[in-house]
Write a protein that holds these residues in place. Sequence first.
Motif, mmCIF file in Angstrom:
data_model
loop_
_atom_site.group_PDB
_atom_site.id
_atom_site.type_symbol
_atom_site.label_atom_id
_atom_site.label_comp_id
_atom_site.label_asym_id
_atom_site.label_seq_id
_atom_site.Cartn_x
_atom_site.Cartn_y
_atom_site.Cartn_z
ATOM 1 N N LYS A 237 59.015 -38.523 105.975
ATOM 2 C CA LYS A 237 58.143 -39.330 106.836
ATOM 3 C C LYS A 237 56.735 -38.741 106.918
ATOM 4 N N ASP A 238 56.611 -37.431 106.715
ATOM 5 C CA ASP A 238 55.281 -36.815 106.730
ATOM 6 C C ASP A 238 54.434 -37.347 105.577
ATOM 7 N N LEU A 239 55.023 -37.429 104.397
ATOM 8 C CA LEU A 239 54.290 -37.972 103.254
ATOM 9 C C LEU A 239 53.993 -39.448 103.467
ATOM 10 N N ALA A 240 54.914 -40.185 104.075
ATOM 11 C CA ALA A 240 54.661 -41.594 104.367
ATOM 12 C C ALA A 240 53.401 -41.745 105.219
ATOM 13 N N ARG A 241 53.236 -40.886 106.245
ATOM 14 C CA ARG A 241 52.044 -40.952 107.090
ATOM 15 C C ARG A 241 50.774 -40.682 106.286
ATOM 16 N N THR A 256 37.293 -36.593 102.651
ATOM 17 C CA THR A 256 36.240 -36.529 103.676
ATOM 18 C C THR A 256 36.726 -36.909 105.066
ATOM 19 N N GLY A 257 37.980 -37.337 105.204
ATOM 20 C CA GLY A 257 38.503 -37.771 106.502
ATOM 21 C C GLY A 257 39.309 -36.687 107.197
ATOM 22 N N GLU A 258 40.186 -37.140 108.105
ATOM 23 C CA GLU A 258 40.985 -36.198 108.885
ATOM 24 C C GLU A 258 41.958 -35.410 108.002
ATOM 25 N N LEU A 259 42.429 -36.007 106.929
ATOM 26 C CA LEU A 259 43.313 -35.268 106.030
ATOM 27 C C LEU A 259 42.596 -34.038 105.469
ATOM 28 N N ALA A 260 41.342 -34.235 105.055
ATOM 29 C CA ALA A 260 40.565 -33.109 104.537
ATOM 30 C C ALA A 260 40.343 -32.047 105.610
ATOM 31 N N ARG A 261 40.069 -32.491 106.836
ATOM 32 C CA ARG A 261 39.846 -31.532 107.929
ATOM 33 C C ARG A 261 41.136 -30.770 108.246
ATOM 34 N N ASP A 262 42.265 -31.454 108.182
ATOM 35 C CA ASP A 262 43.543 -30.781 108.413
ATOM 36 C C ASP A 262 43.807 -29.733 107.334
ATOM 37 N N MET A 263 43.545 -30.100 106.072
ATOM 38 C CA MET A 263 43.783 -29.154 104.981
ATOM 39 C C MET A 263 42.860 -27.946 105.103
ATOM 40 N N ALA A 264 41.588 -28.198 105.399
ATOM 41 C CA ALA A 264 40.640 -27.090 105.534
ATOM 42 C C ALA A 264 41.010 -26.177 106.700
ATOM 43 N N ALA A 265 41.438 -26.766 107.790
ATOM 44 C CA ALA A 265 41.827 -25.960 108.958
ATOM 45 C C ALA A 265 43.038 -25.097 108.640
ATOM 46 N N TYR A 266 43.973 -25.643 107.875
ATOM 47 C CA TYR A 266 45.160 -24.885 107.482
ATOM 48 C C TYR A 266 44.771 -23.677 106.630
ATOM 49 N N VAL A 428 52.120 -25.603 102.205
ATOM 50 C CA VAL A 428 52.184 -26.983 102.682
ATOM 51 C C VAL A 428 51.341 -27.072 103.949
ATOM 52 N N ALA A 429 50.301 -27.876 103.935
ATOM 53 C CA ALA A 429 49.415 -27.995 105.094
ATOM 54 C C ALA A 429 50.075 -28.814 106.200
ATOM 55 N N ASP A 430 49.566 -28.656 107.418
ATOM 56 C CA ASP A 430 50.053 -29.432 108.553
ATOM 57 C C ASP A 430 48.870 -30.005 109.325
ATOM 58 N N ASP A 431 49.173 -30.859 110.304
ATOM 59 C CA ASP A 431 48.115 -31.507 111.076
ATOM 60 C C ASP A 431 47.811 -30.788 112.386
ATOM 61 N N GLY A 432 48.422 -29.638 112.593
ATOM 62 C CA GLY A 432 48.208 -28.885 113.811
ATOM 63 C C GLY A 432 48.989 -29.386 115.004
ATOM 64 N N GLU A 433 49.798 -30.442 114.776
ATOM 65 C CA GLU A 433 50.574 -31.044 115.868
ATOM 66 C C GLU A 433 52.065 -31.081 115.547
ATOM 67 N N GLY A 434 52.499 -30.202 114.659
ATOM 68 C CA GLY A 434 53.921 -30.098 114.368
ATOM 69 C C GLY A 434 54.393 -30.878 113.166
ATOM 70 N N HIS A 435 53.487 -31.615 112.499
ATOM 71 C CA HIS A 435 53.865 -32.390 111.315
ATOM 72 C C HIS A 435 53.178 -31.807 110.082
ATOM 73 N N THR A 436 53.910 -31.700 108.995
ATOM 74 C CA THR A 436 53.268 -31.341 107.734
ATOM 75 C C THR A 436 52.569 -32.581 107.180
ATOM 76 N N LEU A 437 51.765 -32.375 106.141
ATOM 77 C CA LEU A 437 51.135 -33.513 105.469
ATOM 78 C C LEU A 437 52.025 -34.090 104.380
#
Length: 596
Positions: A237-241, A256-266, A428-437
């Motif tokens: 389901k993480d990949l589905a999101r 350039t969106g939130e996915l990129a910011r999540d990866m960079a933060a990780y 494996v990166a995550d969104d900082g809220e308990g879900h991986t990407l």
Amino acid sequence: MKIVRNLVGAAMMAALVPGASVAAPAEQPPRKDQGDRYEGFAGQTRSPVLATHGMAATSQPLATGVALDILKQGGSAVDAAIAANAALGLMEPTGNGIGGDLFAIVWDPDTKKLYGLNASGRAPMGQSLADLREASGGDDIPDYGWRSVTVPGAVSGWAALHERFGKLPLGADLAPAIYYAEHGYPVSELIAWYWNRSMGNFADLSAEGIVEEGENWRQLFMPGGKAPQAGEVFVNKDLARTLKTIAEQGPDSFYTGELARDMAAYFERIGAPHRYEDFASHEAEWVDPVSVDYRGYDVWELPPNSQGIAALQMLTILEGYDLKAMGRDSGEFWHVMTEAKKLAFADRAHYYADMAFSDVPVERLISEDYAAERRKLIGDKAAMSVEPGLDTSGIDAGDTIYLTTADSSGMMVSLIQSNYRGMGSGLVADDGEGHTLGFMFQDRGAQFALDPDHANAYAPGKRPFQTIIPAFMTKDDVPLMSFGLMGGAMQPQGHAQIVVNMVDFGMNVQAAGDAARFHHEQADEPTALGKMTDGGLLQVESGVPIEVVRDLEARGQTVEYTTGPFGGYQAIYRDPETGVYWGASEMRKDGHAAGY
């Protein structure tokens, strides 16, 4: 930090390390309990698949079905290839995914032209060669962990392909993968084996601190604390999101969106130099394929930073021999093939690199004059060492998928996509809220050299040497075959074998892939780690007769019967007279070809 390449077995190491003991003579493997065909090539496992409207060949049957569904909805061959690739990222995470890179060759029937796409990622800008050398602790970049990670290019590849050749909305292309990710799919046999092997490997690497963060890969790929077995249903389901975000907000959301910011933060959290700007500045690049004429057939590959021209170098050398007269059951045939490979790979180790940083002499390397010079070096005995062939200063098994699609208009797509070695970096990166990407980052950066004088030396913003290569064949400017054979250094030597099987021995598209192969391993690598001094190791499949092996050993080749390093082949051949598609798939993998 010196990391031993995990795919190099004890027998291979003994053959490659100077001073190691000489391998014992190869022994014939046990007879296979296998039935006989009464039509076509004796070793053929199945008939080619024939169709007129559309065709797909992938390494996972459900992904092939996804591609056909997209074609039947009115999608182009490019739409089908994107859909299949997205599905494979879910269904075969051991080989590919949106954390990896992508290369493609497309035949466009409207312009009657081949287009090449290089969607490989670059090194982070905030890390120098000196920084990486210090972080790696030696002359070798670790195969896993953040030091091996470059920016993933696959999603940018989808964007470029779709913008130019897509007919359906990108969301329609990604919908099947999203559905399977949410509802699950049964894991197929060989993929389950690789998956379980990788989990054990990552557990060791995480315990040793080589993979800097291990909770995310466990959470994603070991539901319930274990890797799925063959036949078990896996949900992601993480990949589905993540795929939904790309479908709804466009591919730029990955960079350039939130996915990129999540990866960079990780990456920043685990101490890596990768930043948002590295993702935001990434672009795929359209490139011109290059070709050689092999006995009247034009064979096409992409230029460096990929290794495709090694196949062209091999074929141009081999054209000087009457391979058909030698026959596949002669030691002379296998010897000449192996020696041509050694010559091409010596150049591969020395010259192949990102052409934005190095002046790679592509035209000279694939020229007939140069091949004639190199051919003179092939004798009756195995060469123990080979030097690169040009006086020009300054300039393995990966986990990959290859797929090919074709549509009713005549468009054909040759696409290869990879996480590289061992399922990827382990990160494996995550969104900082308990879900991986939902995906693992590639470890393609391990293919840089740390020698500052090497053409493939690491530099900020540079693309590393790449093993993944799509291929294509034309004749008289007419499209003939879209094909590929994944598997690290096996790929160019495999491409050459497929072409020889079809052109010299008249095999059909399925038989050409089923025929026994060789894989030659030598120490010359674009990472500048070593040099062949003992002739390397020639690995062959059980279909090569023991009499041939004894002949090769008498010529000085070190030969080993084995299974595993011979790659994964898919192909679509188009009959130039009838337009009928002939599809083939690798019997060594889980996939199949299908059409309608």
